[in-house]
Design a protein around this motif. Structure first.
Motif, short mmCIF file in Angstrom:
data_model
loop_
_atom_site.label_atom_id
_atom_site.label_comp_id
_atom_site.label_asym_id
_atom_site.label_seq_id
_atom_site.Cartn_x
_atom_site.Cartn_y
_atom_site.Cartn_z
N ASP A 93 0.84 -1.19 0.00
CA ASP A 93 0.00 0.00 0.00
C ASP A 93 0.88 1.25 0.00
N ASP A 116 -13.23 0.49 -0.68
CA ASP A 116 -11.85 0.54 -1.14
C ASP A 116 -11.16 1.86 -0.82
N GLU A 144 -4.10 -1.31 -1.00
CA GLU A 144 -4.37 -0.69 -2.31
C GLU A 144 -4.04 -1.62 -3.47
N TRP A 176 0.39 8.18 -5.88
CA TRP A 176 1.05 7.08 -5.17
C TRP A 176 2.50 7.41 -4.85
#
Length: 195
Positions: free
Chosen positions: A39, A155, A162, A188
């Motif tokens: 993640d 989510d 993730e 990200w």
């Protein structure tokens, strides 16, 4: 190989809350293929890919603070996961969705859908994802333990890493079939999905 889902407690030989060494000992026919950061926002979440051969990932185990909290099963090489005798792995998505909608005897009180359209049952710690296999789309169960089940189908706010939300999505009218959708770049930072 068939693994029964014990909602919120475990799946097959795995119990949520196990340490990584206990998971390895419980899966003598599988080897650790790799470890990865699961993640981008929670760097401490460790993903471990397990399989029966180098190119045959079967199970993805996720650890927080060294404890197993989430398991996902690959529909090609992984075990068949069942709930009340009903297969959950490598199914036609619409068929499994119908089963969940009527599985009150199996503890499915409410089916909910996350923002990206994936169905599941928070009360079971179960989310059903999809995966493309040989030109078809089949189901990929993702399960969490009791301490992580609250909003697991969400989510955005749930505990599922993730990397499990990336890729092919449940067919949902008005939404992209893939996450991230074409032309969208998530924030990200330096993290990249492991698969």
């Amino acid at each position: 190989m068939v693994w029964e889902l014990m909602p919120l407690e475990g799946i097959g030989p795995l119990c949520f809350g196990m340490h990584i060494t206990e998971v390895a000992a419980a899966l003598p026919g599988m080897a650790e293929l790799r470890r990865f950061q699961a993640d981008p926002s929670f760097r401490e979440i460790l993903g471990v890919e397990l399989g029966t051969g180098p190119a045959e990932p079967a199970v993805y185990a996720y650890f927080a603070e060294g404890l197993l909290f989430c398991v996902a099963v690959n529909p090609v090489h992984g075990p068949q996961v069942t709930l009340c005798g009903r297969e959950l792995t490598a199914c036609i998505p619409a068929d499994l969705e119908r089963f969940l909608s009527h599985a009150h005897d199996c503890g499915v009180l409410d089916v909910s859908y996350g923002p990206r359209g994936n169905p599941g049952a928070n009360g079971l710690g179960l989310v059903v994802r999809v995966q493309e296999v040989a030109g078809n789309v089949v189901t990929r169960p993702v399960m969490v333990g009791r301490a992580w089940a609250d909003r697991c189908t969400d989510d955005w706010e749930g505990a599922i890493p993730e990397c499990e939300w990336v890729g092919r999505q449940w067919t949902y009218p008005g939404h992209s079939e893939h996450w991230p959708p074409s032309g969208y770049t998530p924030n990200w930072r330096d993290w990249q999905p492991p698969f």
